[in-house]
Design a protein around this motif. Structure first.
Motif, short mmCIF file in Angstrom:
data_model
loop_
_atom_site.label_atom_id
_atom_site.label_comp_id
_atom_site.label_asym_id
_atom_site.label_seq_id
_atom_site.Cartn_x
_atom_site.Cartn_y
_atom_site.Cartn_z
N THR A 231 42.30 46.14 32.24
CA THR A 231 41.78 46.31 33.59
C THR A 231 40.32 46.72 33.53
O THR A 231 39.98 47.78 32.99
CB THR A 231 42.59 47.37 34.36
OG1 THR A 231 43.95 46.95 34.45
CG2 THR A 231 42.04 47.56 35.76
N LEU A 232 39.46 45.89 34.09
CA LEU A 232 38.02 46.16 34.15
C LEU A 232 37.53 46.02 35.59
O LEU A 232 36.47 45.50 35.87
CB LEU A 232 37.24 45.21 33.24
CG LEU A 232 37.52 45.36 31.74
CD1 LEU A 232 36.95 44.19 30.97
CD2 LEU A 232 36.94 46.68 31.23
N GLN A 233 38.33 46.51 36.50
CA GLN A 233 38.03 46.37 37.92
C GLN A 233 36.94 47.36 38.34
O GLN A 233 36.95 48.52 37.97
CB GLN A 233 39.30 46.63 38.74
CG GLN A 233 39.11 46.46 40.24
CD GLN A 233 40.43 46.45 40.98
OE1 GLN A 233 41.41 45.90 40.49
NE2 GLN A 233 40.45 47.05 42.15
N GLY A 234 35.98 46.86 39.14
CA GLY A 234 34.95 47.72 39.70
C GLY A 234 33.99 48.31 38.69
O GLY A 234 33.43 49.37 38.91
N GLU A 235 33.76 47.62 37.59
CA GLU A 235 32.86 48.12 36.55
C GLU A 235 31.42 47.63 36.73
O GLU A 235 30.53 48.01 35.98
CB GLU A 235 33.36 47.69 35.16
CG GLU A 235 34.74 48.21 34.80
CD GLU A 235 34.73 49.68 34.40
OE1 GLU A 235 33.64 50.21 34.12
OE2 GLU A 235 35.82 50.29 34.36
N LEU A 254 39.52 41.49 36.50
CA LEU A 254 38.06 41.53 36.55
C LEU A 254 37.56 41.59 38.00
O LEU A 254 36.43 41.22 38.29
CB LEU A 254 37.47 40.31 35.86
CG LEU A 254 37.77 40.16 34.37
CD1 LEU A 254 37.25 38.82 33.85
CD2 LEU A 254 37.16 41.31 33.57
N ALA A 255 38.38 42.08 38.91
CA ALA A 255 38.00 42.14 40.32
C ALA A 255 36.87 43.14 40.54
O ALA A 255 36.68 44.07 39.76
CB ALA A 255 39.21 42.52 41.17
N GLU A 256 36.11 42.91 41.62
CA GLU A 256 35.05 43.81 42.06
C GLU A 256 33.98 44.00 40.99
O GLU A 256 33.60 45.12 40.66
CB GLU A 256 35.64 45.17 42.49
CG GLU A 256 36.61 45.06 43.65
CD GLU A 256 37.20 46.40 44.03
OE1 GLU A 256 36.51 47.42 43.90
OE2 GLU A 256 38.37 46.42 44.47
N ASN A 257 33.49 42.90 40.45
CA ASN A 257 32.40 42.93 39.49
C ASN A 257 31.28 42.01 39.97
O ASN A 257 31.16 41.75 41.18
CB ASN A 257 32.90 42.55 38.10
CG ASN A 257 33.63 43.69 37.42
OD1 ASN A 257 33.01 44.68 37.03
ND2 ASN A 257 34.94 43.58 37.26
N VAL A 279 36.72 39.34 44.54
CA VAL A 279 35.52 40.12 44.89
C VAL A 279 34.47 40.02 43.78
O VAL A 279 34.07 41.01 43.16
CB VAL A 279 35.87 41.60 45.18
CG1 VAL A 279 34.72 42.27 45.94
CG2 VAL A 279 37.16 41.75 45.96
N ASN A 280 34.06 38.81 43.51
CA ASN A 280 32.96 38.51 42.60
C ASN A 280 32.11 37.42 43.26
O ASN A 280 32.64 36.60 44.00
CB ASN A 280 33.47 38.01 41.24
CG ASN A 280 33.87 39.15 40.31
OD1 ASN A 280 33.03 39.78 39.68
ND2 ASN A 280 35.18 39.42 40.23
N PRO A 281 30.82 37.38 42.99
CA PRO A 281 29.95 36.36 43.63
C PRO A 281 30.05 34.98 42.97
O PRO A 281 29.04 34.38 42.60
CB PRO A 281 28.55 36.98 43.47
CG PRO A 281 28.64 37.78 42.22
CD PRO A 281 30.03 38.36 42.21
N ILE A 282 31.27 34.48 42.83
CA ILE A 282 31.50 33.17 42.23
C ILE A 282 31.33 32.10 43.30
O ILE A 282 31.95 32.16 44.37
CB ILE A 282 32.91 33.09 41.62
CG1 ILE A 282 33.07 34.16 40.53
CG2 ILE A 282 33.18 31.71 41.06
CD1 ILE A 282 34.48 34.27 40.00
N THR A 303 35.51 35.66 47.16
CA THR A 303 34.37 35.17 46.40
C THR A 303 33.52 34.32 47.34
O THR A 303 33.69 34.35 48.56
CB THR A 303 34.82 34.34 45.19
OG1 THR A 303 35.58 33.23 45.64
CG2 THR A 303 35.70 35.18 44.25
N LEU A 304 32.62 33.53 46.77
CA LEU A 304 31.74 32.67 47.58
C LEU A 304 32.16 31.21 47.51
O LEU A 304 31.41 30.32 47.91
CB LEU A 304 30.28 32.82 47.11
CG LEU A 304 29.71 34.25 47.14
CD1 LEU A 304 28.29 34.26 46.61
CD2 LEU A 304 29.74 34.81 48.56
#
Length: 465
Positions: A231-235, A254-257, A279-282, A303-304
């Motif tokens: 879990t690497l959320q919000g890092e 990998l959410a919120e990165n 929640v990533n700018p993909i 995302t985008l």
């Protein structure tokens, strides 16, 4: 008059008493002015003020001969201590950026690198290099608490133009090593370039070329019932270290990165089955997504992504797809080419109808399309294998005859809709176990009929305010 004089003498009769009185007044003033936020500091100052009165009393009691000299000496020491504390509190770091800098960083605790200049008269001066990243063996905890900025040409930077992150932490992931840094972004610029350099540094840490003194107390690799996951959320991450490719995991969060695409290291993880990138700018899915042979679920909600222009037909293992909260008004047709899609999340978009549904989606078992702008749901007739339909929080005013086609449906949530009509054909949903619906627009007869049509179903009627 004599009483007033004695009272004033008790309060201000010596230098220590004056100092004590002023300290106590300041303690009360600071506590009230900050609404109790600095109550600890206020209590400390209050204690010091009372302590000064106590010292004055003891000196007067045991050493009257040297009373005045002791008063003056202790008063001077008090002023010196007060001045020293104030200067220490005001100690700061002067950071000089390169004139063309948009993002810079100071990386701390890397063994073998030079220490930062010593603090001289409560000031530490640091000149950032041309590559905008300064690596040092100095600990972050050794730095003064305040910072001031300027460009190398002497121009002063205001605090409004510099975004300082003093708690930037980059986990090396494959071990417990951590890289800590101060990251500065100027004029709302991106920190991607600095993150790339810190990622390269973490790659060196992971292969043993350099070492960081910082470690993470927790092991990021967690073993669950279905396999290992990270879990690497919000890092705030834009990149992953190369060594991630060697992990044996089945899920990565990998959410919120700040990822703009699927990190390339993930393609090399042969065991990977679930990727959560919400929640990533993909902006778009990569063309080589098909390389993830064992991928079972992919989440790219919030995302985008507005459309999908890559071939998804080769994702033989993909069963769950989440593209929620992307403000979609048009359904990405490529989703229909996923050969074994069973679970689809389209909630929190801007669909007004379900006309995009056809026989290509007949394998769906769960459809989440709540919180849209749906009015007509007649196209659900193609979803004959559907078991769960979550379609609440829309603008649906009737449950049409086509509902009868969902013969395998077990759960229907259609609450928070202005339902006025329910087709009697809903009785054909013999497998339906749970129905949640608003009763604001339903009559008692409607509710009675519904209970008769679905005798084995648990019906939850909700009244909307």
């Amino acid at each position: 008059m004599a009483i007033v004089k004695r009272s004033l003498n008790r309060l201000f009769g010596s230098l220590l008493k004056v100092a004590g009185f002023i300290t106590i007044v300041c303690a009360i003033w600071i506590t009230i002015l900050t609404g109790g936020y600095l109550i600890v500091l206020g209590m400390m100052m209050l204690f010091i003020g009372v302590f000064l009165y106590l010292i004055d009393f003891i000196i007067n009691l045991v050493n009257k001969k040297y009373y005045k000299i002791s008063q003056i000496s202790l008063f001077i020491l008090y002023l010196l201590a007060l001045g020293w504390y104030y200067m220490d509190w005001q100690s700061h770091t002067n950071i000089t950026f390169q004139t063309n800098s948009r993002c810079s960083a100071i990386v701390f605790g890397i063994e073998g690198y030079p220490e930062l200049p010593k603090t001289f008269f409560w000031t530490k001066n640091i000149n950032l290099p041309l590559n905008n990243i300064l690596i040092t063996s100095t600990k972050a905890s050794d730095m003064p608490r305040w910072v001031r900025y300027k460009y190398s040409n002497g121009a002063v930077l205001t605090y409004n133009t510099v975004d300082w992150n003093p708690n930037f932490t980059y986990k090396c992931i494959v071990n417990r090593k951590v890289i800590k840094a101060w990251v500065f972004t100027l004029n709302k610029s991106s920190d991607v370039s600095i993150q790339k350099k810190i990622t390269d540094l973490s790659n060196q840490v992971n292969v043993g070329k350099v070492n960081t003194i910082y470690t993470n107390p927790d092991n990021l690799l967690v073993k669950g019932q279905d396999g290992s996951y990270i879990t690497l959320q919000g890092e705030g991450l834009s990149f992953l270290p190369d060594a991630v490719a060697n992990l044996n995991i089945n899920t990565i969060y990998l959410a919120e990165n700040k990822f703009t695409t699927i990190p390339p290291q993930l393609y090399k993880i042969k065991s990977l089955q679930h990727i959560i990138l919400n929640v990533n700018p993909i902006i778009e899915l990569p063309a080589d997504l098909h390389r993830l042979k064992k991928l079972k679920s992919l989440s790219v909600g919030s995302t985008l992504i507005k459309e999908i222009n890559v071939d998804l037909s080769k994702l033989e293992s993909l069963e769950d797809f989440d593209i929620s909260s992307n403000k979609l008004t048009k359904f990405p047709e490529q989703i229909k080419n996923i050969p074994h899609l069973k679970w689809l999340s389209l909630e929190s978009n801007e669909f007004t109808d379900l006309s995009f549904i056809d026989g290509k989606l007949r394998k769906l078992e769960t459809l989440q399309v709540y919180t849209n702008k749906l009015k007509d749901i007649s196209h659900i007739k193609y979803l004959t294998n559907l078991k769960e339909l979550l379609i609440f929080d829309n603008q649906i005013d009737s449950i049409p005859d086509e509902i009868a086609a969902l013969s395998n449906l077990e759960k229907l949530e259609i609450w928070d809709n202005p339902i006025k009509y329910i087709s009697p054909k809903i009785r054909k949903l013999t497998k339906l176990k749970e129905l949640r619906i608003d009763d604001n627009q339903l009559s008692k007869t409607d509710k009675l009929h519904l209970a008769q049509w679905l005798p084995k179903c648990k019906i939850h009627f909700q009244t909307r305010d």
